[in-house]
Design an enzyme around this catalytic site. Structure first.
Site: not given
Length: 782
Positions: A129-130, A194, A476, A671, A673
């Site tokens: 999806d990213h 995520d 965000r 995030s 990440r």
């Protein structure tokens, strides 16, 4: 047939072997059989087991439990002996499922491959999806993404097949919407790579955002550690109506708690007002709980969840949830660490921003505030959708406003984009006419993907550096997050308010009171939005986009070319030397807000998420240097020249010099990440010393063998100078709860000794000594 994804066989696996068989119709069985090939069973051990664990813990604690405590403690690895103290002890948990989006799945799967394990131990999925950039429209953008990202998609697909991980192809939709539609249900515990994984709390699930290394632990069958969360209760009274939406609940809460007010806590919504919120509305609220730093958020099981389960083909789960309802709501008399009360009858539409999601304004006041602060009033673009607000109800309410404008001969004055949350949502809003209405008012329907919400937006209507305003239904709005333009003033609000402001074209428009001018000159007001909670004709599942892993993928190969600039196999990090860390250079002393977007930018850098060395070229390029207030301009104390942060770090590493980063409050906000932790480790960083950390980032640093340390006295931040050398002492007696010492050597020859706190437990200290959690996992295999 996505709406019939939970078959009887799957349910037995999902809810354990001790659960009674359910009697469903032959017709349902037939439809379910068609769906089964698309979905692997979940491993949730069942409400009976959950109840048993909760009973053990309740007897031990001798007090009523909150809902989140029931679900979390119900997943304890050892409920009889686990030390439980909210905010202090670390819990060892057994989550039921893992979900990874494609940007983070690359590094997670690379780490899993490095572990040497043959197959995942719990059901896991990858969601593409990213990596889909918004440029023209859904079909064109998806086709381009498949071509540009073919190497990454092939890697994820083949790795999923080899190691037993389900693969949702590009175009399937956003990870959190797919989870809500298929995998979340009351009482389940899921971790996802995520930060907005808490979206699943809208269906009574405990869904927690983590880094890839945490996901690897769970996929490897190792108990997962989480600091025992505190519990913030949000009591809702009254009911939503008119222009007020579920989004306004979390926008208001964010204004109250700020971006770090939920750190270390689960936000648990309760009270009579809950029943006025749809299931997908509850998901919206939980989703954006990530913006207040919360571990996760959750709602109690109710009839809105039951209806959603039934509409998404999980009626059997609803039957069992009804039977175990007392397990899926808080105990009477349970105590929260903090309580916030919100009367939904009095709640007004809100809009938060710019540049931070906790700067809350009532929509009726934001225009005046904008004028006072010099924020552009013209709305250049309105964007609806994303993982936060892309439900059928959201799209219906936005379409109801668009229809009113069209009936008066109006179209949007601003550009307008629409992002469906999943292929199921896209197909259903196409069938039911919402998409056509949104297109007619001026909207462009984008691919079922994250798109502009995470910076995947090829925006061309303004130049970089041009001051402008956009309004979104995203979660965000950090500087440059959506379009890489630091001058874009991004505001987050509900889809209906975005639509109204896009039609009016001005941030000062208050749809509750202000008038629009029809094409014939007539003045009119928009009526409050309305939309069906769920489609009357059931969901249209759309295209089949799921790849089920084969029963045994051991003979399959996963190729990573040594020449690839997008994928790179991992080399183990070095072990701790056994000595204190002496004379570490201060690479950069960061001033002010430093999110994971500042540490490891997304947008164009997403394509390197599977290549550690290449993506490390974005390390801290968005952080503000306290020495000169500049971005990506620091002094190299070996050469005396100024350069980019990654360049100086590489030069230090090449010369055998390790370094530290010094930072401010809530460092690593945003995030999940883990690249923001991997990159400093890869380029020679040994410690990050700050006033305070965001939860996920602190854990990610520990996992990679970096020391996340906090000043015992926050004012000690001011004592650090850019040209200092710092020695970290006390590592030979490194133990939980015992501070470390920093000896700071100034260039004038003077020294200062500072106390540094840490939150390491024994297991995490072993990670540090081994060089990383992954190294430690390998040690334990031998």
């Amino acid at each position: 047939m996505a709406t019939y994804c939970l078959t009887v066989a799957r349910l037995q696996l999902a809810l354990g072997h001790g659960v009674r068989r359910l009697h469903v119709s032959a017709a349902y069985r037939a439809k379910a059989k068609v769906a089964m090939s698309r979905f692997e069973p979940t491993s949730f051990v069942g409400y009976e087991k959950l109840q048993s664990n909760v009973d053990i813990v309740r007897k031990r604690l001798n007090r009523p439990l909150t809902l989140s405590e029931k679900i979390v403690y119900g997943h304890l690895d050892d409920p009889h002996n686990q030390d439980i103290d909210r905010g202090r002890t670390y819990l060892r948990l057994r989550p039921d499922r893992v979900a990874m989006q494609d940007a983070t799945a690359q590094m997670a799967m690379l780490q899993f491959i490095s572990s040497g394990l043959p197959r995942v131990a719990v059901p896991s999925t990858i969601h593409c999806d990213h990596l889909i950039e918004a440029q023209i429209g859904g079909e064109e953008d998806l086709a381009r993404a498949k071509e540009v990202n073919q190497e990454v998609y092939n890697f994820l697909s083949s790795a999923g097949a080899k190691y037993g991980v389900g693969f949702w192809k590009p175009g399937s939709g956003i990870i959190h919407q797919i989870i809500l539609e298929n995998y979340a249900y009351p009482g389940v515990m899921l971790i996802g790579t995520d930060s907005h994984t808490p979206n699943g709390g809208g269906l009574g699930a405990i869904c927690i955002g983590v880094g890839g290394a945490d996901a690897v632990d769970v996929m490897a069958g190792i108990p997962w550690e989480l600091k025992c969360p505190k519990v913030i209760g949000v009591k809702l009274t009254g009911s939503l109506s008119g222009w007020t939406s579920p989004k306004d609940v979390i926008l208001k809460v964010a204004g109250i708690l700020t971006v770090k007010g939920g750190t270390g806590a689960i936000v648990e919504y309760h009270g009579p007002g809950v029943d006025s919120i749809s299931c997908t509305g509850m998901a919206t609220i939980c989703n954006m709980g990530a913006e207040i730093g919360a571990t996760t958020s959750v709602f109690p099981y109710n009839h809105r969840m039951r209806t959603y389960l039934e509409k998404t083909g999980r009626g059997e789960i609803a039957v069992l949830a009804d039977e175990y309802k007392d397990l899926l709501v808080p105990d009477e008399g349970c105590e929260y660490d903090q309580v916030i009360e919100l009367n939904l009858d009095e709640l007004k539409p809100h809009i938060n921003g710019p540049f931070t999601p906790d700067l809350a304004h009532p929509v009726s006041e934001v225009g005046a505030v904008a004028e006072k602060n010099g924020w552009p009033l013209e709305v250049k673009v309105g964007l609806i959708g994303s993982c936060t607000n892309s439900s059928y109800e959201d799209m219906g309410r936005a379409a109801s406003l668009a229809k009113q404008a069209l009936d008066k001969g109006l179209k949007c004055k601003a550009q307008f984009t629409v992002t469906p949350g999943s292929e199921q949502i896209r197909a259903t809003i196409e069938r039911d006419g919402y998409s056509n209405i949104l297109r007619a008012v001026g909207g462009v329907v984008l691919a079922n993907a994250c798109g502009p919400c995470i910076g995947q937006w090829d925006r061309r209507d303004v130049k970089k550096g041009e001051k402008n305003t956009i309004v979104t239904s995203f979660n965000r709005n950090f500087t440059a997050r959506n379009d890489a333009n630091p001058a874009t003033h991004a505001f987050v609000t509900s889809p209906e308010i975005v639509t109204a402001l896009a039609i009016a074209g001005s941030l000062s428009f208050n749809p509750e009171k202000d008038y629009l001018t029809a094409s014939n000159g007539e003045k009119f007001k928009l009526e409050p939005p309305n939309g069906d909670e769920l489609p009357a004709r059931d969901f249209d599942p759309g295209q089949d986009t799921y790849q089920h892993p084969p029963p045994d993928g051991i003979k399959l190969k996963v190729d990573v070319s040594p020449q690839s600039n997008r994928l790179q196999l991992l080399e183990p990090f070095d072990r701790w030397s056994g000595n204190d860390l002496e004379d570490l250079r201060v690479l950069i002393k960061v001033k002010g807000k430093c999110t994971t977007d500042h540490i490891s930018a997304a947008g164009p850098w997403l394509k390197f998420r599977g290549h550690l060395d290449n993506i490390s070229n974005n390390m801290l390029i968005g952080a503000v240097n306290s020495e000169n207030d500049a971005i990506n301009k620091i002094k190299n104390y070996l050469t005396g020249d100024y350069g980019g942060v990654p360049d100086v770090a590489r030069h230090y590493k090449a010369n055998g010099i390790s370094w530290v980063v010094v930072g401010d409050d809530n460092y690593g906000e945003g995030s999940s990440r883990e690249h923001a932790a991997l990159e400093p480790r890869h380029l020679g960083g040994r410690a990050i010393i700050v006033k305070s950390f965001a939860r996920i980032h602190e854990t990610n640093l520990k996992k990679q063998g970096v020391l996340p340390l906090t000043f015992s006295q926050p004012s000690d931040y001011d004592k650090i100078r850019p040209d200092d050398k710092i020695s970290i002492r006390g590592l030979q007696t490194f133990s939980p709860g015992k501070p470390l010492t920093a000896v700071v050597k100034h260039s004038d020859g003077s020294e200062e000794t500072l106390e540094l706190n840490h939150s390491f437990n024994e297991t995490q200290i072993d990670w540090f000594k081994a060089g990383s959690a992954l190294n430690r996992m390998k040690e334990l295999q031998h």
